[in-house]
Design an enzyme around this catalytic site. Structure first.
Site, PDB file in Angstrom:
ATOM      1  N   ASP A 131       8.181  24.883   4.843  1.00 14.87           N
ATOM      2  CA  ASP A 131       6.898  25.504   5.156  1.00 14.87           C
ATOM      3  C   ASP A 131       6.026  25.644   3.900  1.00 14.87           C
ATOM      4  OD1 ASP A 131       5.467  26.993   7.325  1.00 14.87           O
ATOM      5  OD2 ASP A 131       5.580  28.632   5.870  1.00 14.87           O
ATOM      6  N   HIS A 174       3.037  23.048  16.073  1.00 13.77           N
ATOM      7  CA  HIS A 174       2.795  24.395  16.606  1.00 13.77           C
ATOM      8  C   HIS A 174       1.551  25.053  16.019  1.00 13.77           C
ATOM      9  CE1 HIS A 174       4.698  24.827  12.790  1.00 13.77           C
ATOM     10  NE2 HIS A 174       4.414  26.124  12.772  1.00 13.77           N
ATOM     11  N   ASP A 175       0.910  24.396  15.045  1.00 13.40           N
ATOM     12  CA  ASP A 175      -0.297  24.969  14.430  1.00 13.40           C
ATOM     13  C   ASP A 175      -1.570  24.253  14.867  1.00 13.40           C
ATOM     14  OD1 ASP A 175       1.197  26.770  12.904  1.00 13.40           O
ATOM     15  OD2 ASP A 175       1.418  25.341  11.256  1.00 13.40           O
ATOM     16  N   GLU A 222       5.706  20.533   4.422  1.00 14.06           N
ATOM     17  CA  GLU A 222       4.360  20.786   4.930  1.00 14.06           C
ATOM     18  C   GLU A 222       3.482  20.969   3.701  1.00 14.06           C
ATOM     19  OE1 GLU A 222       1.885  23.914   7.734  1.00 14.06           O
ATOM     20  OE2 GLU A 222       3.333  24.616   6.264  1.00 14.06           O
ATOM     21  N   ASP A 240      13.778  25.031   9.806  1.00 11.51           N
ATOM     22  CA  ASP A 240      12.505  25.312   9.157  1.00 11.51           C
ATOM     23  C   ASP A 240      12.810  26.247   7.988  1.00 11.51           C
ATOM     24  OD1 ASP A 240       9.696  25.758   8.739  1.00 11.51           O
ATOM     25  OD2 ASP A 240       9.415  25.302  10.858  1.00 11.51           O
TER      26      ASP A 240
HETATM   27  C1  NOJ Z   1       2.733  27.046   8.183  1.00 11.85           C
HETATM   28  C2  NOJ Z   1       3.403  27.251   9.502  1.00 11.85           C
HETATM   29  O1  NOJ Z   1       3.503  26.021  10.154  1.00 11.85           O
HETATM   30  C3  NOJ Z   1       2.573  28.273  10.233  1.00 11.85           C
HETATM   31  O2  NOJ Z   1       2.938  28.394  11.574  1.00 11.85           O
HETATM   32  C4  NOJ Z   1       2.690  29.586   9.494  1.00 11.85           C
HETATM   33  O3  NOJ Z   1       1.848  30.523  10.084  1.00 11.85           O
HETATM   34  C5  NOJ Z   1       2.307  29.431   8.025  1.00 11.85           C
HETATM   35  N1  NOJ Z   1       2.840  28.258   7.439  1.00 11.85           N
HETATM   36  C6  NOJ Z   1       2.824  30.581   7.233  1.00 11.85           C
HETATM   37  O4  NOJ Z   1       4.216  30.539   7.180  1.00 11.85           O
END
Ligand code: NOJ
Length: 545
Positions: free
Chosen positions: A203, A324-325, A256, A100
């Site tokens: 990210d 994970h989000d 992402e 990541d």
């Molecule tokens: C996206 C990530 O997937 C998330 O978990 C994170 O809190 C934010 N970006 C900030 O890095």
């Protein structure tokens, strides 16, 4: 392997959230050795690539998405030797590791930021956004942070000086106007690629370049966004990283890309900036897009339409239902109460038969669900806590009411509870030390790896079957994609490769649906008996035409 294809088109990705995957030293926190111990499990499942959520040194304010040293491993997860061993052991099993890459911001404990803060004449000052406030009391602009509140933090020891953070105040935005910073990023990429990692999941990669610091238009979420999302220079920076480093290693890059439209997406592909990217439209199928903490009734068409349209527009997508989000897919898009297994299997068929690279998130393969009993006191997620507190203030809500809104929509801890391996203490995540986040009790009801292995028609065995089927099937891996008109609750499409044609039909609702089909060979289904006129609740079938 057919040389025409990149490995990523041949392989299925599994995302590991290291804190919660497997705790080998029983300290309550998952670790690298725990991952190594489970590589055979992943191999058996049919996984070809692991995406590791951050394992770098970090104070874990945002669980590793706040890096304090890009060149070292967080001691809580192990050592660099353990990491090298992971690469070696994964390689033995023909599994690639994707790291990541969090380069929009660093932790406030990163030495660059610490030096920039303590010495205003430091060269690192230019790595971040340090700006004077407006007048005496106001920050430099009206931008707001994704995690609630303003995006600027006032510095204590300086007069009227602020720094920018689009996420928590411990995650400080890097400044891509600095040539030296970009050179540092190139060095970081090289370091990990030399170690043998296959590539990176980047990210929030479509917001690294801020083209101006002007005030943003009013909106309820992320004010300022138009000044930093998908800016032209953002593509150029990625192209540069590709040309100077990534291409030389044949590295894989998945981005992402929150808040992206088709045009932006096409640019990412056409410029070669990214191999593929994650879209988020479907993730709003059960929550309000403008104010995500407002729940919306889930309708299958709001999952099906965006996912299929993105594939039609872009061709090859990074497909996912969980990460994970996001809350757990069986809880969001399935029907836990009446059709737990069938709906989880219908979702598995959907994910694994689409055109693109499938991303499975740890626990999705056993149908892990949201923890309905989670309390505010149980929560670790910096965003869930921040937003709850913000709503309490803004809307004068009690803590319970504010947390309820968050818990049913954007609380990311639902996806982060420890992996459920068996019915032993702590669901077999470790040997009994209290885990960093409360375990979801559903492991007691058979939602765990060991029990599901034993049950022939479990969710896990279905995933396994679907994954192995896809791994050995050129039509699903490489075939073209054509959507077929159907009932709004049904995903229907044709995949075709070198004269072989499949029809995929998936009812993503908890209702029976009239649907007429010809009698053809069934390759895979989550039901044993079928009618040619009716689709049962969550019935999924792949036909060979
Ligand atoms: C996206 C990530 O997937 C998330 O978990 C994170 O809190 C934010 N970006 C900030 O890095």
């Amino acid at each position: 392997m057919d040389k025409k294809y990149q490995p990523f088109e041949e392989r299925i990705v599994y995302q590991i959230y290291p804190l919660s995957f497997s705790d080998s030293n029983n300290d309550g926190i998952g670790d690298i050795n725990g991952i190594i111990q489970k590589l055979d499990y992943l191999k058996d499942l049919g996984i070809g690539i692991i995406w590791l959520s951050p394992i770098y040194k970090s104070p874990l304010k945002d669980n590793g998405y706040d890096i304090s040293d890009y060149y070292d491993i967080n001691p809580l997860f192990g050592t660099m030797e353990d990491f090298d061993n992971l690469i070696k052991e994964a390689k033995k099993r023909d599994i690639y590791i994707v790291m990541d890459l969090v380069i929009n911001h660093t932790s406030n404990e990163h030495p660059w930021f610490k030096e920039a803060l303590s010495d205003p004449s430091s060269k690192y000052r230019k790595y971040y956004y340090f700006e004077k406030g407006k007048g005496k009391k106001r920050p430099p602009n009206n931008w707001t942070s994704t995690f609630s509140g303003g995006a600027w933090e006032k510095i204590e020891n300086e007069d009227n000086m602020y720094y920018l953070h689009l996420f928590s105040k411990e995650q400080i935005d890097l400044n891509y106007h600095s040539e030296e910073l970009i050179e540092e990023i190139e060095k970081i990429l090289k370091f990990w690629l030399e170690k043998g990692v296959y590539g990176f999941r980047c990210d929030v990669i479509n917001r690294i370049y801020k083209s101006s610091l002007k005030n943003g238009r009013f909106r309820l979420y992320e004010i300022g966004r138009e000044h930093y999302i998908n800016q032209d220079e953002n593509y150029k920076i990625l192209e540069r990283l590709q040309n100077n480093v990534l291409k030389k290693y044949g590295a894989f890059l998945v981005g992402e890309t929150f808040a992206i439209n088709y045009e932006d997406g096409k640019k990412f592909k056409e410029t070669g900036a990214l191999d593929m990217f994650f879209e988020f439209d479907h993730a709003f199928s059960d929550q309000n897009k403008i104010v995500p903490v407002f729940k919306k009734k889930f309708k299958p068409k709001n999952l099906i339409n965006p996912v299929l349209s993105w594939i039609e527009e872009i061709g090859w997508m990074a497909n996912y239902l969980e990460n994970h989000d996001q809350r757990r897919s069986v809880s969001r898009y399935g029907d836990e109460e009446h059709f737990y297994n069938l709906s989880a299997k219908a979702l598995a068929t959907f994910l694994l038969s689409l055109r693109g690279t499938p991303f499975i998130y740890q626990g999705e393969e056993i149908g892990m669900n949201d923890d309905k009993d989670m309390k505010y006191e149980d929560v670790n997620d910096v965003s869930a806590i921040g937003v709850t507190n913000y709503l309490m203030k803004l809307l004068h809500l009690s803590k319970e009411k504010a947390f309820k809104l968050v818990n049913e929509t954007t609380n990311r801890d639902h996806a982060r509870t420890p992996m459920q391996r068996n019915k032993d203490i702590n669901a077999g995540f470790n040997n009994g030390t209290k885990p960093w986040l409360k375990i979801n009790e559903s492991y007691k009801k058979g939602i765990n790896v060991e029990d599901e292995y034993k049950v022939e028609d479990s969710i896990l065995n279905y995933y396994k079957k679907m994954i192995h089927f896809r791994n050995n099937d050129d039509v699903l891996k490489h075939g073209s994609f054509k959507r077929i008109k159907s009932n709004k609750n049904v995903a229907k499409f044709i995949r075709e490769y070198e004269g072989n044609k499949y029809l995929v039909v998936i009812n993503l609702s908890n209702k029976k649906i009239k649907d007429i089909r010809e009698d053809k060979e069934i390759l895979i289904s989550n039901y044993e008996n079928h009618s040619l006129n009716i689709l049962n609740e969550y019935e999924a079938i792949i036909y060979k035409l």
